[in-house]
Each structure stands twice: as structure tokens, then as C-alpha cells.
Design a protein around this motif. Sequence first.
Motif, PDB file in Angstrom:
ATOM      1  N   ALA A  49       0.849  -1.182   0.000  1.00 35.94           N
ATOM      2  CA  ALA A  49       0.000   0.000   0.000  1.00 35.94           C
ATOM      3  C   ALA A  49       0.889   1.238   0.000  1.00 35.94           C
ATOM      4  CB  ALA A  49      -0.909   0.002   1.228  1.00 35.94           C
ATOM      5  N   ASP A  50       0.807   2.033  -1.044  1.00 31.25           N
ATOM      6  CA  ASP A  50       1.668   3.205  -1.168  1.00 31.25           C
ATOM      7  C   ASP A  50       0.878   4.493  -0.992  1.00 31.25           C
ATOM      8  OD1 ASP A  50       3.837   1.606  -1.637  1.00 31.25           O
ATOM      9  OD2 ASP A  50       4.020   2.076  -3.773  1.00 31.25           O
ATOM     10  N   VAL A  51       1.524   5.466  -0.370  1.00 31.27           N
ATOM     11  CA  VAL A  51       1.003   6.833  -0.318  1.00 31.27           C
ATOM     12  C   VAL A  51       2.063   7.737  -0.935  1.00 31.27           C
ATOM     13  CG1 VAL A  51       0.171   8.717   1.128  1.00 31.27           C
ATOM     14  CG2 VAL A  51      -0.341   6.341   1.764  1.00 31.27           C
ATOM     15  N   TRP A  52       1.715   8.324  -2.076  1.00 36.34           N
ATOM     16  CA  TRP A  52       2.625   9.250  -2.752  1.00 36.34           C
ATOM     17  C   TRP A  52       2.428  10.644  -2.155  1.00 36.34           C
ATOM     18  CZ3 TRP A  52       5.038   8.524  -7.965  1.00 36.34           C
ATOM     19  CH2 TRP A  52       5.137   7.157  -8.294  1.00 36.34           C
ATOM     20  N   VAL A  53       3.531  11.328  -1.911  1.00 35.55           N
ATOM     21  CA  VAL A  53       3.477  12.669  -1.332  1.00 35.55           C
ATOM     22  C   VAL A  53       4.205  13.634  -2.260  1.00 35.55           C
ATOM     23  CG1 VAL A  53       3.915  14.088   0.696  1.00 35.55           C
ATOM     24  CG2 VAL A  53       3.554  11.610   0.967  1.00 35.55           C
ATOM     25  N   VAL A  70       7.546   8.460  -1.245  1.00 34.69           N
ATOM     26  CA  VAL A  70       6.482   7.463  -1.382  1.00 34.69           C
ATOM     27  C   VAL A  70       6.531   6.589  -0.139  1.00 34.69           C
ATOM     28  CG1 VAL A  70       5.544   5.541  -2.710  1.00 34.69           C
ATOM     29  CG2 VAL A  70       6.605   7.470  -3.906  1.00 34.69           C
ATOM     30  N   ILE A  71       5.478   6.626   0.639  1.00 32.20           N
ATOM     31  CA  ILE A  71       5.405   5.878   1.896  1.00 32.20           C
ATOM     32  C   ILE A  71       4.736   4.529   1.624  1.00 32.20           C
ATOM     33  CG2 ILE A  71       4.510   5.887   4.252  1.00 32.20           C
ATOM     34  CD1 ILE A  71       4.283   8.981   3.937  1.00 32.20           C
ATOM     35  N   THR A  72       5.394   3.448   1.996  1.00 27.51           N
ATOM     36  CA  THR A  72       4.829   2.120   1.812  1.00 27.51           C
ATOM     37  C   THR A  72       4.339   1.598   3.157  1.00 27.51           C
ATOM     38  OG1 THR A  72       6.256   1.635  -0.085  1.00 27.51           O
ATOM     39  CG2 THR A  72       5.280  -0.239   1.058  1.00 27.51           C
ATOM     40  N   LEU A  73       3.081   1.222   3.199  1.00 32.98           N
ATOM     41  CA  LEU A  73       2.439   0.751   4.424  1.00 32.98           C
ATOM     42  C   LEU A  73       2.229  -0.743   4.368  1.00 32.98           C
ATOM     43  CD1 LEU A  73      -0.274   3.573   4.572  1.00 32.98           C
ATOM     44  CD2 LEU A  73       1.953   3.539   5.726  1.00 32.98           C
ATOM     45  N   PHE A  74       2.222  -1.397   5.551  1.00 34.03           N
ATOM     46  CA  PHE A  74       2.120  -2.856   5.582  1.00 34.03           C
ATOM     47  C   PHE A  74       0.646  -3.268   5.492  1.00 34.03           C
ATOM     48  CE2 PHE A  74       2.431  -7.193   7.252  1.00 34.03           C
ATOM     49  CZ  PHE A  74       3.507  -7.651   6.507  1.00 34.03           C
ATOM     50  N   ILE A 106       0.172   9.029   9.558  1.00 38.54           N
ATOM     51  CA  ILE A 106       1.354   9.549   8.877  1.00 38.54           C
ATOM     52  C   ILE A 106       1.656  10.956   9.420  1.00 38.54           C
ATOM     53  CG2 ILE A 106       2.288  10.303   6.656  1.00 38.54           C
ATOM     54  CD1 ILE A 106       0.476   8.193   5.338  1.00 38.54           C
ATOM     55  N   ASP A 107       2.902  11.170   9.777  1.00 38.70           N
ATOM     56  CA  ASP A 107       3.334  12.507  10.203  1.00 38.70           C
ATOM     57  C   ASP A 107       3.491  13.355   8.942  1.00 38.70           C
ATOM     58  OD1 ASP A 107       4.557  14.790  11.123  1.00 38.70           O
ATOM     59  OD2 ASP A 107       5.992  13.753  12.425  1.00 38.70           O
ATOM     60  N   ALA A 108       2.510  14.230   8.716  1.00 44.33           N
ATOM     61  CA  ALA A 108       2.485  15.004   7.483  1.00 44.33           C
ATOM     62  C   ALA A 108       3.458  16.171   7.502  1.00 44.33           C
ATOM     63  CB  ALA A 108       1.073  15.531   7.227  1.00 44.33           C
ATOM     64  N   ALA A 125       6.572  16.022   8.924  1.00 42.30           N
ATOM     65  CA  ALA A 125       7.964  15.571   8.957  1.00 42.30           C
ATOM     66  C   ALA A 125       8.618  15.800   7.596  1.00 42.30           C
ATOM     67  CB  ALA A 125       8.021  14.099   9.335  1.00 42.30           C
ATOM     68  N   ASN A 126       9.945  15.791   7.586  1.00 44.73           N
ATOM     69  CA  ASN A 126      10.695  15.967   6.350  1.00 44.73           C
ATOM     70  C   ASN A 126      11.590  14.763   6.077  1.00 44.73           C
ATOM     71  OD1 ASN A 126       9.868  18.609   5.454  1.00 44.73           O
ATOM     72  ND2 ASN A 126      10.869  19.392   7.295  1.00 44.73           N
ATOM     73  N   PRO A 127      11.180  13.870   5.216  1.00 46.63           N
ATOM     74  CA  PRO A 127       9.893  13.854   4.520  1.00 46.63           C
ATOM     75  C   PRO A 127       8.805  13.228   5.398  1.00 46.63           C
ATOM     76  CG  PRO A 127      11.183  11.989   3.835  1.00 46.63           C
ATOM     77  CD  PRO A 127      12.056  12.761   4.782  1.00 46.63           C
ATOM     78  N   PRO A 128       7.551  13.346   5.010  1.00 49.13           N
ATOM     79  CA  PRO A 128       6.483  12.697   5.772  1.00 49.13           C
ATOM     80  C   PRO A 128       6.734  11.199   5.898  1.00 49.13           C
ATOM     81  CG  PRO A 128       5.573  14.231   4.194  1.00 49.13           C
ATOM     82  CD  PRO A 128       7.032  14.125   3.875  1.00 49.13           C
ATOM     83  N   ALA A 129       6.330  10.631   7.019  1.00 44.62           N
ATOM     84  CA  ALA A 129       6.579   9.215   7.271  1.00 44.62           C
ATOM     85  C   ALA A 129       5.488   8.654   8.170  1.00 44.62           C
ATOM     86  CB  ALA A 129       7.952   9.025   7.928  1.00 44.62           C
ATOM     87  N   ALA A 130       5.267   7.356   8.059  1.00 45.39           N
ATOM     88  CA  ALA A 130       4.298   6.689   8.919  1.00 45.39           C
ATOM     89  C   ALA A 130       4.822   6.660  10.346  1.00 45.39           C
ATOM     90  CB  ALA A 130       4.041   5.274   8.421  1.00 45.39           C
ATOM     91  N   ARG A 131       3.936   6.840  11.289  1.00 44.13           N
ATOM     92  CA  ARG A 131       4.307   6.778  12.697  1.00 44.13           C
ATOM     93  C   ARG A 131       4.244   5.329  13.165  1.00 44.13           C
ATOM     94  NH1 ARG A 131       0.508  11.940  14.464  1.00 44.13           N
ATOM     95  NH2 ARG A 131       1.978  13.563  13.787  1.00 44.13           N
ATOM     96  N   PRO A 132       5.354   4.742  13.548  1.00 40.33           N
ATOM     97  CA  PRO A 132       5.373   3.308  13.893  1.00 40.33           C
ATOM     98  C   PRO A 132       4.508   2.972  15.103  1.00 40.33           C
ATOM     99  CG  PRO A 132       7.460   4.374  14.460  1.00 40.33           C
ATOM    100  CD  PRO A 132       6.698   5.371  13.649  1.00 40.33           C
ATOM    101  N   ASP A 133       4.224   3.956  15.955  1.00 39.56           N
ATOM    102  CA  ASP A 133       3.439   3.692  17.155  1.00 39.56           C
ATOM    103  C   ASP A 133       1.967   4.017  16.967  1.00 39.56           C
ATOM    104  OD1 ASP A 133       3.865   6.386  16.855  1.00 39.56           O
ATOM    105  OD2 ASP A 133       4.023   6.799  19.010  1.00 39.56           O
ATOM    106  N   ALA A 134       1.548   4.261  15.734  1.00 42.39           N
ATOM    107  CA  ALA A 134       0.158   4.666  15.494  1.00 42.39           C
ATOM    108  C   ALA A 134      -0.420   3.911  14.313  1.00 42.39           C
ATOM    109  CB  ALA A 134       0.083   6.173  15.269  1.00 42.39           C
TER     110      ALA A 134
END
Length: 940
Positions: free
Chosen positions: A167-171, A188-192, A289-291, A293-302
Motif C-alpha cells: 500500500a503506497d502513499v505518494w506525497v 512514497v510511503i509504503t504501508l504494511f 502519517i506525520d504530514a 515531517a521531512n519527509p512525511p513518514a508513517a508513525r510506527p506507534d500509530a
Amino acid sequence: MGAVGVLALSGCASENIEAIDRSGLTQTENQTFTAFESGQVRPLAISADRRFVYATNTPDNRVEIFRIAGRHLVPAGSVPVGLEPVALAERSGGELWVVNHLSDSVSIVDVSDPARAHVVRTLLVGDEPRDIVFAGRGGERAFITTAHRGQNTGRDPQLTTPGVGRADVWVFDADHLGATLGGTPLTVITLFADTPRALAVAADGRTVYAAAFQSGNRTTVIHERVITRNGGLPPPFSDAQGAAAPETSMVVKFRIDPTDNQPHWLDNVGRRWDDHVKLGLPDKDVFAIDAAANPPAARPDATFAGVGTVLFNMAVNPVTGKVYVANTDALNDVRFEGHNVFGPTQGAPAGSVRGHFSESRITAIDPSTGAVTPHHLNKHINYTVDGTPEEAARSLASPTGMAITPDGKTLYVAALGSNKVGVFSTAQLEDDTFVPSQDSQIPLTGGGPTGLALDSQRGMLYVVTRFDNSISIVDTRTRQEVGHVAMYNPEPASIVTGRKFLYDATLSSSHGDSACAGCHIFGDLDSLAWDLGDPDGAIEPIPGPFTVDPAPFGFPAILHSLKGPMTTQSLRGMANHGPMHWRGDRTGGTDATAQNILPSAQPDTGTFDEQTAFKKFNVAFPGLLGRNAQLTDAEMQAFTDFILQVTYPPNPIRNLDNSLTPDQQAGRDFYFNHTPDGKELASDTIHNCNGCHVLDPKGNAEFNVAKPGFFGTDGKYSFEFETQFMKVPHLRNMYQKVGMFGMDRTFVPGDTSGILGFFSEPFADTTFQGDQVRGFGFLHDGSVDTLFRFHAAVAFAQSPSNPGGFPQDLAANASARRQMESFILAFDSNLAPIVGQQVTLTLASGAGEADRIDLLEARAAAGECDLVVHGFLGVRSSGFLYEPSTGKFVPDTRHGVKLTDHALRALREIGPLTFTAVPPGSGRRIALDRDLDGVLNGDD
């Protein structure tokens, strides 16, 4: 300004123009509409100044702009974008971003003047983008969900790699898109998870929530051979007539075992199968996702699990920060359809999924605590008996779009399957004290609501009604629809008329909450397996024809009413592909046998009659959906006429120029294995791959069928010395089934019977493979994790009786199977890979855009697509259609002139030009004559 004036402005020489041959411009008999049935996600938006409503006109590949005039919407503009737009979002400064599901693109539209609105740039993203939001400190970052694949990514889709997110989120930084073809993403953030869909933004813009689409529910399936040698299936062991049930696989679910209050892999009678499940299913559903952040990234604890099985949409409470997720939850761990009168008499748990195979829910997530709390929207239903009209009238089916008031107190929910909008107090929703009632629902005239846009200041709610491609205007104070505005719809009447039978739970079920689309999500699949056998049923004959006749081997050609798990099949692409269901038990062939008609013949006779085959599904309305009776003949005919037009999208793995990689080509060569003198060389002792899984893109074209081509099957049945007979399945969607890695050993030393004794299994890795994103893979029941393993079947191994099989040498065997896997994942489909692809040509464009236009023209010349061009040139939006026979572009006015390629590209000096590859036969409608009335767009 006409085309001649435009050319004069661009300084084109006279030799670049040519008078149009006007003969044929009014001929429309060859025009086609290709139905994809893409699911809308965010189809509506209100402009920041509250003056306009923007709407995706999905079937017409446009965005419609309406001016708000009190309680009315007045058309103000219409903009061609990409194919199948499903979501949009406004950015400040008169800029609208539109997600094009089939084009794998995002159109950036200048809407500062709605009457002159036009595309100024096209971004290229991953496969099948679905949603878009803006977030970040200043809202300058665009977030777009896509699948983890696609030709525009420039990345390995990792289709054979276990344990990766899909699952990808393009930013994108909207202020710095880059100069490359298609834009340069910030990240591009890839989610599990497997394929994302919905997005939502926290009130402060610093957090974006992304949801998996078909996220699963911690169910998987264990192969038949493992079940059989470890105690077998639970009862019933026969049908009501005493015919012994076949040995099959079984669905298991990771759930709490009450004996130790710990989670285990349990079947429907509570037996543990932990030692035989070789993968983990964490069921991660929603990601924060921490919108900023530089670059944005998924929050591992959320990351939030257990939200639902199919997640349609999300909304964030602007006051409390809680996230609401519209979803359905599947009950596929329950066995059987029908009334199951006989089953419990043999000791099996009573029940079936009749009328209760999934539940429509809103799940509330509290990010501050991590609490995930599902709320069943139809808790008033008594599933132990058939429903009543009063009960059904209170139901909400298939919640899709949502909108929430600025004070966070009221949530509006579009119920796709109920033709109404539900109204909820968020406090009552969260503490589960709401009472389902018609008083808290707003009925709509159009049907099939998918998306909402709320103007709380005016007290107005706008709702897209997909059944009729319109917008309902709702007064939220009176909770009444006060207006209904139609968007232009190019769909044939047969599609509009028949669509409701897929979605409308008020037509489909006595409880008002179940419809075919509950499993066949937007006409496709749900990525699950279901055991929909019927203990009260009876054995039925198989009419054939077979690729290999079972009679000489002593096997009766019959279908048992107990059939075990089968993965949900897509309703796409059924035309020209013969009988339906994995076993082909929905078939016109039995009618032919009963009436002593001549043997089945292509096309459309007996077994190959898709019209009759689909109508056989009518029994599912009372037997599975819980309707009081079957549809009428006229209703079922309307459903049939609609669904047989829905087609598959292009394969997103295959190269855009339709070429194959060396490995794919090697796999294809094996697939069509022949001896040097041209004779078929069998790879399963009897046939080569194509001998059963027929690949012929022109199959039945000589009969002028509506959807020619065989893509893995020509509709025959298969005989494999297995416990059941199957229809030979098509192979167009194998790439959709990737993501299950891990399978218990099925091989028993000395056992070489049947197709699924695996030759190389003693050397294969059958240890625990860790967490994966899917619980179902390949084969009819999803029990085989990968194509690589499937191709290791004994039936395909080289031997003295099977010289054309995969080599015995393990290294050579593995290499050949990898090549075959590569080819199958890039398998041909009804449409070539180029269809949908786009590029926008501007003054800033360079070699990348030029090369892509060359590619689009070449594929159009090869007959794989029509090529259309749109741009705002002078005083209006203009369209052009590429004419491969002359290499020129036909304009959308009879007063215009044909342009050479050079002349057309020069028009970028006036305004951006967007080139789009569209399905063959649809180019004239899309580019020149929108309503096919014979009067070109520029002359209307």
C-alpha cells in the motif's frame, strides 16, 4: 477562435494543415463505452470561497463545476481529465487536483475561472490511485493512495518478495513538483497492507490517516491435503441425500480460544491449526502519517488493527480528533449458504451466512489511546429469521462517503446500498446508544450515494448518486432532498438500468443490508475465500466440454453441493468466457443437456452462453442474500445486461509498449511450448499451458462478439485427478492475488497423484514466513501462496511421460518457474497496458514528454488504443483525435483542419495539451462528439 486561428497564433505553416473529410464524422455505430465500475472515493468538494461545487463525472472522464445559487446548482464548467476520476481536492489559489483511477495519474486543474478551467499539469503515480488530501503545516503537501505497483513508478513492485507492504502513499510538494515527466514526489510511503484507499486529515493538518482497502480479517485457508491428513473436515460429511462430501480445504481464523483466552488459528468447530499456518496476519488497517515531517513518514506507534474487512472511507472529528471509518466486516469463517436444515443434524454448528455474510459498520478510533471500537449500523436486525419491510427500511448498507459538522457533533454517512444518507450523533455513535430509525435517515431519489460535501453555513449537503450519475441537494435542517442535478452520462441505458442490482440492498435482501457488492466490491473481489456449500443441495451434472474427458478414467462428471472454500471471483470480464463460478456450476450447458440441444458451441450456445450462465445466479438472492424470492426475469435480464459489460483494466505489470521482459518472454515461450516442427509439446503430459488456459486476444472475434478474446480460458472444464472438477480459470488478475507467503507442506513421500503434489516441495521452504498482508493466494480456494509454488506441481514436472515439463534439475526448475511466474503476472488482458496513460505538454516540457507522446502515437497506430488530446485553446476547451492512417489529428469542429503532429504540439504555446490513450473505439466520443449526436463539440 477556430483551429485555423489557433494555428495562425502558433505560427504554423500551411503545409501542416489539411481540410477535414467530413464524411463519417456523424457515424456513431462503432462508438463504444467501456465500463470499468471504478469505486468513487472523494467525488465532491466545495470551493474554499463556498461559491462552487466540484464533482467527478467518473463515466465521462471529466470534472463538472457548479455554481452554488441558493438551493440550486448551476453548471459553470466542465473539464476533461483522465480516465475514471474517483477523487478530487481543492488547493488554495484556484487549483483542483483530480485522481484518475484508470489513468494512474493526477490532473492538476486551473479552476480560477470555471468557464475556462483546464488541466495545467499531469502527475504520474502508482497503479489505481484512489484518494487525495492536502496536509502539512501550510497544506502544501498532497497525499495520494496507490497500489504498490504500476508502470509509472520506476520501481520493482516486489511481487515475489514476502513480508513487504503493498500500500503506497505518494506525497508531492505542491509548490515544487519538479521538472521530470510526471512530477517528482517528495516521498512514497509504503504501508504494511494490501492496496490503500481512503485518506483523512486531522484538524491541525499535521496527521494524515491512510486506510487499507481490502484489509482482511485474520482469516486464511489451509490446503485440502493438510486438512485431510489431520482429522479432516468437520461435519456434515454428506449432503441431505447422503452423497459423501469431497475432501476440501478449510477457512481458519485467528481469534480468541475460550479454553485459554488466547488467540489461535481456529476452524468453525474450535479446533486449533496453529502448527499448519505458516504466516502471520497482523491485520493492520489504518496508519497515521506525520504530514509535517521531512519527509512525511508513517508513525510506527500509530497503527490500528481490527477496524474492518473492507474499508471504504474515513473522517476525522475536528473537535475530538477521533477517526471514523466506514467499513464492512465479513463473516467468511462461517460455513455454508442456504437454510442449512440438514447440516446441524450431523453435529456441525447450526447456521449459515444466508442473509448475514457481512455487517455494515462505523468504527471509531481514538488516536490518543489506540482504542478501536466497531459499531454495527444495523443492530436492530434479527438475523435468526427473514427480515420484514419495516426492519429493512431502518437498515444502512455499504457505508461509503462521510461528512462531519464543524462542531464535531453530527456525522453524515452515505449508504451506497440503501439510497439514503444516515445521520448520527457522534456521541451516540461512540457510546453505541444510537437507535437505527428512518427518522435519522435522508432518502435520495437518485440511488447509490457514494460521496458527500457539507456546506454547514448554508445548511446544505451535496451527495453524488452513482446510479444515475447525479448530485442530490439536501437541506440538513429539514433532512429533505430539495434538488437533484444530473451530470452528463455517456453510459448506455443498459448500464444505468442494471447497476442497482449489484449494490441495492433494499432490492436484494429481506433485511435491507445485503447485496452482491457486499463481496464483489465495485464488481470486483473482496480478497477472501468463502465456503458457500449448501448441505441441503443435491449433486448436479457437469455438461462439459472438458479439456480432458474424465469418463475413460472412471470419474463421474458431477458437482457436489458441498464444495469447500472458494475465493471470491471478480464480476469483471465474464463476457466471452463461458460458465461461471470456479466450478462452472452456473452454466447454460445443463439447459442444453436437458433440452437435448446440440453440443455446446462457441459462441453463446450451451456451456458457452454467458447470458444464461449469469442468470443462474438468481438462486443466490434467496439462498445467500436472504431475499424472500428471486428477481423477476426482467430484473435478472437487466442485471445481466449490465454486468456482462464490465471489463478488466489493463495489466499494470506489463510494459506500456506491450513488450515483454526477457524472463516474461521465456515464460510465454514455455506457455506455448512447441516442438521444432510446430507441434504442441505438453507440459502436463497432455497439453502445453495454452492447451487448457487458452490465450487468444482475438478469440471469437470472427463471430463479432461484444468482448472478443480468451485470456486464460475458453470456457472449458478441467480434469486434474483432484477431489473436484473445476472450470479452467482465466489469468488476467493474478497480480491482484500477490501477498500471501507461507504454506504448510502438502507433499507426502511417494504420493504423486493429483496436480498439487509438489515435485520440489521436499526442498521448499515451508517454515513460518512471518507477517504478510494477505491470507489467501492462488488456486480456487486461495490455499497456494505463490505462483512459483503452484508451478512446482507434479503434473508440470518433466518426466519420461511429460518431456515438456519443468526440468528435474532443481536450479533449472526454479529458474523456469520464475520465468513462468513473471509471464503470468504480466498476462494479457482485454485492454493493452497503454490504455489510460497520459501526458501533459506545456512550454516547460522536455524530452520526457515528447518521448511519451511518441509512445502513445505508436500504440494507437498499433490499434491498442485511441489517442485523444484536450486543451483550452483560445476561448474554449478543444479536443483532437489522432488518426493513425494519416498521422494527423482531427479537431472537434467541422470548420477546423487536421493537424500534423508537429502543428499540434506547437499549440502548447497557447495552452497546455493533455494526451490520453483511451479504449479503442471510444476516441471519437471522448475527443470530438461527447453526446454522439452527430454534431461535434466545437459546433454545439
